[in-house]
Motif scaffolding. Structure first.
Motif, PDB file in Angstrom:
ATOM      1  N   LEU B 308       0.832  -1.209   0.000  1.00  0.00           N
ATOM      2  CA  LEU B 308       0.000   0.000   0.000  1.00  0.00           C
ATOM      3  C   LEU B 308       0.864   1.254   0.000  1.00  0.00           C
ATOM      4  CD1 LEU B 308      -2.782  -1.061   2.494  1.00  0.00           C
ATOM      5  CD2 LEU B 308      -2.914  -0.894   0.028  1.00  0.00           C
ATOM      6  N   ALA B 309       1.923   1.225   0.823  1.00  0.00           N
ATOM      7  CA  ALA B 309       2.804   2.392   0.887  1.00  0.00           C
ATOM      8  C   ALA B 309       3.467   2.624  -0.462  1.00  0.00           C
ATOM      9  CB  ALA B 309       3.853   2.190   1.975  1.00  0.00           C
ATOM     10  N   ARG B 310       3.818   1.526  -1.138  1.00  0.00           N
ATOM     11  CA  ARG B 310       4.481   1.687  -2.420  1.00  0.00           C
ATOM     12  C   ARG B 310       3.535   2.274  -3.464  1.00  0.00           C
ATOM     13  NH1 ARG B 310       7.267  -3.277  -5.336  1.00  0.00           N
ATOM     14  NH2 ARG B 310       5.126  -3.540  -5.987  1.00  0.00           N
ATOM     15  N   LEU B 311       2.274   1.849  -3.426  1.00  0.00           N
ATOM     16  CA  LEU B 311       1.301   2.409  -4.362  1.00  0.00           C
ATOM     17  C   LEU B 311       1.192   3.913  -4.168  1.00  0.00           C
ATOM     18  CD1 LEU B 311      -1.480  -0.284  -4.326  1.00  0.00           C
ATOM     19  CD2 LEU B 311      -0.097   0.412  -6.254  1.00  0.00           C
ATOM     20  N   LYS B 312       1.197   4.351  -2.886  1.00  0.00           N
ATOM     21  CA  LYS B 312       1.137   5.788  -2.596  1.00  0.00           C
ATOM     22  C   LYS B 312       2.375   6.485  -3.130  1.00  0.00           C
ATOM     23  CE  LYS B 312      -2.447   7.155  -0.074  1.00  0.00           C
ATOM     24  NZ  LYS B 312      -3.344   8.210  -0.470  1.00  0.00           N
ATOM     25  N   LEU B 313       3.514   5.843  -2.904  1.00  0.00           N
ATOM     26  CA  LEU B 313       4.778   6.455  -3.306  1.00  0.00           C
ATOM     27  C   LEU B 313       4.863   6.621  -4.815  1.00  0.00           C
ATOM     28  CD1 LEU B 313       7.635   4.943  -1.145  1.00  0.00           C
ATOM     29  CD2 LEU B 313       6.966   7.321  -1.340  1.00  0.00           C
ATOM     30  N   ASP B 314       4.310   5.623  -5.531  1.00  0.00           N
ATOM     31  CA  ASP B 314       4.358   5.674  -6.991  1.00  0.00           C
ATOM     32  C   ASP B 314       3.709   6.939  -7.534  1.00  0.00           C
ATOM     33  OD1 ASP B 314       5.686   3.368  -7.162  1.00  0.00           O
ATOM     34  OD2 ASP B 314       3.975   2.116  -7.715  1.00  0.00           O
ATOM     35  N   ARG B 315       2.735   7.478  -6.790  1.00  0.00           N
ATOM     36  CA  ARG B 315       1.975   8.615  -7.279  1.00  0.00           C
ATOM     37  C   ARG B 315       2.614   9.942  -6.907  1.00  0.00           C
ATOM     38  NH1 ARG B 315      -1.383   6.887 -10.780  1.00  0.00           N
ATOM     39  NH2 ARG B 315      -3.033   8.357 -10.313  1.00  0.00           N
ATOM     40  N   VAL B 316       3.694   9.892  -6.143  1.00  0.00           N
ATOM     41  CA  VAL B 316       4.268  11.135  -5.629  1.00  0.00           C
ATOM     42  C   VAL B 316       5.256  11.718  -6.622  1.00  0.00           C
ATOM     43  CG1 VAL B 316       5.730  12.089  -3.832  1.00  0.00           C
ATOM     44  CG2 VAL B 316       3.963  10.448  -3.257  1.00  0.00           C
ATOM     45  N   GLU B 317       5.069  12.992  -6.890  1.00  0.00           N
ATOM     46  CA  GLU B 317       6.050  13.719  -7.677  1.00  0.00           C
ATOM     47  C   GLU B 317       7.022  14.346  -6.696  1.00  0.00           C
ATOM     48  OE1 GLU B 317       6.313  14.420 -11.047  1.00  0.00           O
ATOM     49  OE2 GLU B 317       4.779  12.903 -11.453  1.00  0.00           O
ATOM     50  N   VAL B 318       8.269  13.930  -6.736  1.00  0.00           N
ATOM     51  CA  VAL B 318       9.232  14.474  -5.787  1.00  0.00           C
ATOM     52  C   VAL B 318       9.802  15.762  -6.354  1.00  0.00           C
ATOM     53  CG1 VAL B 318      11.252  13.982  -4.424  1.00  0.00           C
ATOM     54  CG2 VAL B 318       9.754  12.143  -5.114  1.00  0.00           C
ATOM     55  N   ASP B 358      -8.364  -1.430  -0.512  1.00  0.00           N
ATOM     56  CA  ASP B 358      -7.213  -0.702   0.037  1.00  0.00           C
ATOM     57  C   ASP B 358      -6.235  -0.333  -1.069  1.00  0.00           C
ATOM     58  OD1 ASP B 358      -8.191  -0.782   2.530  1.00  0.00           O
ATOM     59  OD2 ASP B 358      -6.995  -2.482   3.206  1.00  0.00           O
ATOM     60  N   ARG B 359      -5.982  -1.300  -1.951  1.00  0.00           N
ATOM     61  CA  ARG B 359      -5.029  -1.046  -3.040  1.00  0.00           C
ATOM     62  C   ARG B 359      -5.568   0.043  -3.955  1.00  0.00           C
ATOM     63  NH1 ARG B 359      -4.095  -6.419  -3.411  1.00  0.00           N
ATOM     64  NH2 ARG B 359      -5.457  -6.749  -5.177  1.00  0.00           N
ATOM     65  N   LEU B 360      -6.859  -0.060  -4.311  1.00  0.00           N
ATOM     66  CA  LEU B 360      -7.447   0.918  -5.234  1.00  0.00           C
ATOM     67  C   LEU B 360      -7.428   2.309  -4.611  1.00  0.00           C
ATOM     68  CD1 LEU B 360     -10.504  -1.158  -6.475  1.00  0.00           C
ATOM     69  CD2 LEU B 360      -8.453  -0.621  -7.769  1.00  0.00           C
ATOM     70  N   ARG B 361      -7.803   2.388  -3.313  1.00  0.00           N
ATOM     71  CA  ARG B 361      -7.848   3.701  -2.672  1.00  0.00           C
ATOM     72  C   ARG B 361      -6.459   4.280  -2.514  1.00  0.00           C
ATOM     73  NH1 ARG B 361     -12.429   1.850   0.964  1.00  0.00           N
ATOM     74  NH2 ARG B 361     -14.238   2.763  -0.059  1.00  0.00           N
ATOM     75  N   ALA B 362      -5.483   3.411  -2.232  1.00  0.00           N
ATOM     76  CA  ALA B 362      -4.126   3.908  -2.032  1.00  0.00           C
ATOM     77  C   ALA B 362      -3.619   4.567  -3.303  1.00  0.00           C
ATOM     78  CB  ALA B 362      -3.198   2.764  -1.623  1.00  0.00           C
ATOM     79  N   ARG B 363      -3.968   4.009  -4.458  1.00  0.00           N
ATOM     80  CA  ARG B 363      -3.401   4.583  -5.679  1.00  0.00           C
ATOM     81  C   ARG B 363      -4.304   5.652  -6.287  1.00  0.00           C
ATOM     82  NH1 ARG B 363      -0.551   1.935 -10.921  1.00  0.00           N
ATOM     83  NH2 ARG B 363      -1.343   3.425 -12.416  1.00  0.00           N
ATOM     84  N   LEU B 364      -5.620   5.457  -6.187  1.00  0.00           N
ATOM     85  CA  LEU B 364      -6.519   6.325  -6.946  1.00  0.00           C
ATOM     86  C   LEU B 364      -7.233   7.350  -6.073  1.00  0.00           C
ATOM     87  CD1 LEU B 364      -8.044   3.444  -9.061  1.00  0.00           C
ATOM     88  CD2 LEU B 364      -6.245   4.993  -9.761  1.00  0.00           C
ATOM     89  N   GLY B 365      -7.061   7.263  -4.769  1.00  0.00           N
ATOM     90  CA  GLY B 365      -7.721   8.224  -3.896  1.00  0.00           C
ATOM     91  C   GLY B 365      -8.868   7.588  -3.136  1.00  0.00           C
ATOM     92  N   ASP B 366      -9.238   8.218  -2.004  1.00  0.00           N
ATOM     93  CA  ASP B 366     -10.232   7.623  -1.118  1.00  0.00           C
ATOM     94  C   ASP B 366     -11.632   7.624  -1.716  1.00  0.00           C
ATOM     95  OD1 ASP B 366      -8.472   6.938   0.779  1.00  0.00           O
ATOM     96  OD2 ASP B 366      -8.730   8.734   1.986  1.00  0.00           O
ATOM     97  N   GLU B 367     -11.886   8.548  -2.663  1.00  0.00           N
ATOM     98  CA  GLU B 367     -13.248   8.741  -3.152  1.00  0.00           C
ATOM     99  C   GLU B 367     -13.546   7.936  -4.403  1.00  0.00           C
ATOM    100  OE1 GLU B 367     -15.350  10.824  -1.396  1.00  0.00           O
ATOM    101  OE2 GLU B 367     -13.661  10.722  -0.016  1.00  0.00           O
ATOM    102  N   VAL B 368     -12.667   7.006  -4.732  1.00  0.00           N
ATOM    103  CA  VAL B 368     -12.756   6.389  -6.049  1.00  0.00           C
ATOM    104  C   VAL B 368     -13.930   5.406  -6.175  1.00  0.00           C
ATOM    105  CG1 VAL B 368     -11.174   4.504  -5.517  1.00  0.00           C
ATOM    106  CG2 VAL B 368     -11.371   5.318  -7.851  1.00  0.00           C
ATOM    107  N   LEU B 369     -14.341   4.807  -5.069  1.00  0.00           N
ATOM    108  CA  LEU B 369     -15.406   3.808  -5.138  1.00  0.00           C
ATOM    109  C   LEU B 369     -16.734   4.402  -4.717  1.00  0.00           C
ATOM    110  CD1 LEU B 369     -13.679   0.707  -3.590  1.00  0.00           C
ATOM    111  CD2 LEU B 369     -14.849   0.708  -5.759  1.00  0.00           C
TER     112      LEU B 369
END
Lengths: 203, 470
Positions: B308-318, B358-369
């Motif tokens: 889950l943490a990695r999915l979040k990290l993938d979306r981060v622009e550093v 959890d996986r979907l929300r981690a990458r696409l946001g909490d409101e996705v479903l």
């Protein structure tokens, strides 16, 4: 010993044995004509079914309504990834589909492909419906592989101009108005019968 | 009562190796003021060159030219010690950190449950090895004896006979006595513990004071030696500063995985789970990037937390380089494992669905479903709701389309055929949202079936499309 091994090989659905149908696990579609035609008697489980339409509103969802209604009686959710409009719960209730089991994923573009793949592979869903915009053959192959591992019903809706394109989907249908269904490709059936027009006007 | 002690002879060195120092290199951890740096701990290679604890840095460097010196991190060492205590806490509720290099736990009460000492020792060692720590285990009837046993007889249980041998064999210098007392006793010609114990008590007390007697009594079990119980912390926080600036989030995955493994170990010893944790990326300039990772239900599986943490990290622009990483979990609700029942498959189905969301929300946001639910309202737009916790309401009505357009749009078709209708829908005067419409089912020239309306009462005019009978 070798005879046993041969039997095992022959049971593999990838072995083509002429017009004889291989063992396909399927969910009855609820349309008698279609069930009679499709190997296993319905929508293939663990394989991608591609539904091609010229425009929205030709009855493409009504085609799935009986099977979705039956699946909604179970525990597992029915996921719609990026549907073109709002799935209307009032109409679901009229079709005996429990909308509490429906999960709509609001994503666009490649995220939608990713989400569909995740849902298909998770084995947590009863059925996954997706509308992948601009997906190519590689993307479809990924969806097909995910569907194989997740063992659920998988439907991809696409525009019918992609009909001539090669597709890894196990089943390809074109839906015409009045719920007339043309089978373009069907794993476990010969090519000639796949071109036959099956009229499922039961609805 | 039976006590086990986990002796951690090289805790600081192990910690430094975990933080990236090369285990085969000669290095020392140093502390003290700038002018008087001294060695706190030395790696194996450095010890082989004759470097030991307490030496000044200059002396150590004189012994070995290529010696690498790193600062001693007392806080990190304390955290590792707490991690060991949290492992021990899974086996006993009486756990204590009494020495800087040892963790003691009472195992008599739970020994049978864990299938005897050899099994318990194996599973303890497995977890300690996973943390990357060198260790020795000792078991005896008193905490102090188990500490001595760990140093001398790794893994063995010391019984009464073994205790006599242990007292005979342990040199005074290794008996954890007061250093001054050891010097005095050695000056008296005493070398071993049993010799000291054979002396008249009154004389010993007069010469060395009550402390030494007290220590010896606790060692042999003539005096109670209760453990000050250690309690696991209420929240989890761990992190490190990177040696170099990092531009890609992929580079921090390795330390991240380690911290999440620590978090999982911490959670399982508290018998808790985590529902939300915070991952901070520290930058050299500006505010840290904070990522919130949330789950549908309390979770404590290291692999899943990492995914889950990695999915979040993938979306981060550093935007600016990363110089550090911190994992923090404050809310630790009790963990309720979803048990897979032999006759009930839905529990596992629910479990995998939660993992998926959890996986979907981690990458696409909490409101996705969302789940559209039917509502009791005649107006088509108000007859559904996607609000969480909405109750189902139902009103009998005419045919409704499977697809509803978010708002009606003009129908672009020159000559649609009317299939059925009209259905007059007129309501909403009570909340200023009056809708008066005549709905029809139409067939377009393409063969689509449309749900469209005209203003109430009008026979001609443009069609407004509101849905498709898909």
């Amino acid at each position: 010993m070798s005879a046993v091994a041969l039997q095992q090989v022959l049971r593999d659905p990838r072995i083509w044995r002429g017009p004889q149908t291989a063992a396909v696990v399927a969910e009855a579609s609820g349309h008698a004509h279609l069930d009679a035609f499709l190997p296993g008697g319905g929508w293939p489980l663990g394989a991608l079914s591609e539904i091609l339409i010229e425009a929205d509103g030709l009855g493409e969802m009504s085609l799935l309504l009986p099977v979705l209604a039956r699946l909604s009686e179970g525990e597992r959710p029915i996921v719609m990834v990026d549907p073109p409009y709002l799935p209307y719960p009032v109409a679901f209730a009229q079709g005996k589909l429990r909308s509490a089991r429906v999960q709509v994923l609001k994503v666009r573009g490649k995220d939608a492909w990713w989400a569909a793949e995740q849902c298909l592979a998770s084995a947590a869903c009863a059925a996954v419906l997706c509308w992948p915009q601009g997906i190519d053959e590689r993307g479809l192959r990924r969806l097909q592989l995910a569907a194989e591992s997740g063992r659920c019903l998988a439907f991809a809706f696409r525009d019918q101009r992609h009909a001539a394109q090669a597709s890894p989907a196990a089943l390809r249908l074109r839906v015409h108005s009045g719920l007339r269904v043309q089978v373009l490709k069907c794993r476990g059936r010969t090519a000639t019968s796949a071109l036959a027009l099956a009229d499922v006007s039961g609805l | 009562m039976l006590y086990a002690t986990i002796l951690l002879p090289d805790l600081a060195i192990d910690g430094a190796i975990l933080d990236g120092l090369d285990a085969s290199r000669a290095f020392v951890l140093i502390d003290g003021p700038l002018q008087r740096r001294h060695v706190v701990a030395a790696s194996n290679a450095a010890r082989a060159a004759g470097i030991h604890h307490g030496q000044s840095l200059a002396a150590a460097q004189a012994l070995l030219r290529s010696l690498h010196a790193a600062p001693f991190d007392a806080e990190a060492t304390a955290r590792l010690r707490a991690a060991v205590a949290s492992i021990a806490y899974a086996y006993s509720e009486q756990v204590a950190i009494r020495e800087t290099d040892a963790v003691t736990l009472e195992i008599g009460a739970s020994l049978r449950y864990f299938g005897g000492w050899p099994k318990l020792a194996r599973s303890l060692r497995r977890q300690l090895r996973r943390l990357g720590l060198q260790h020795r285990l000792g078991v005896a009837a008193t905490p102090l004896a188990s500490l001595l046993a760990a140093a001398d007889r790794d893994g063995r249980i010391i019984d009464d006979k073994g205790m006599r041998v242990l007292l005979r064999d342990t040199p005074l210098a290794g008996a954890r006595l007061d250093a001054r007392a050891v010097t005095m006793l050695e000056a008296m010609g005493l070398r071993r513990l049993d010799e000291v114990l054979a002396l008249p008590r009154a004389g010993l007390r007069r010469r060395f004071g009550a402390d030494l007697m007290d220590h010896l009594d606790r060692l042999v079990g003539q005096r109670a030696d209760p453990l000050q119980p250690w309690r696991p912390a209420e929240q989890f926080s761990a992190g490190l500063e990177l040696d170099a600036e990092v531009h890609a989030t992929a580079a921090i995955l390795f330390p991240l995985r380690r911290y999440l493994q620590q978090l999982a170990a911490f959670l399982s010893c508290r018998d808790g789970g985590v529902q939300r944790f915070e991952l901070s990326l520290l930058h050299s300039r500006g505010e840290p990037t904070v990522l919130n990772v949330a789950m549908a239900s309390p979770e404590r599986d290291a692999q899943r937390l990492f995914e889950l943490a990695r999915l979040k990290l993938d979306r981060v622009e550093v935007a600016s380089p990363i110089i550090g990483l911190r994992v923090r979990a404050d809310e630790l609700p009790p963990f309720v494992p979803l048990r897979g029942d032999l006759f009930e498959r839905s529990a596992t189905a629910l479990n995998s669905w939660q993992a998926l969301t959890d996986r979907l929300r981690a990458r696409l946001g909490d409101e996705v479903l969302m789940t559209p639910i039917e509502q009791a309202d005649h107006r088509p737009e108000k007859a559904w709701s996607a609000a969480p916790g909405a109750r189902v309401g139902h009103i009998d009505c005419g045919p409704r389309p499977l697809w509803l357009l978010p708002r009606p749009i003009p129908l672009r078709d020159r000559a649609p055929r009317v299939l059925s209708g009209p259905e007059r829908i007129e309501s909403g005067w009570w909340d200023d949202d009056q809708a008066g419409r005549d709905y029809y089912v139409l067939e377009t020239s393409l063969g689509q079936r449309a749900w469209a309306f005209r203003e109430a009462g009008q026979q001609h005019g443009p069609w407004l499309l509101h849905g498709w009978f898909a």
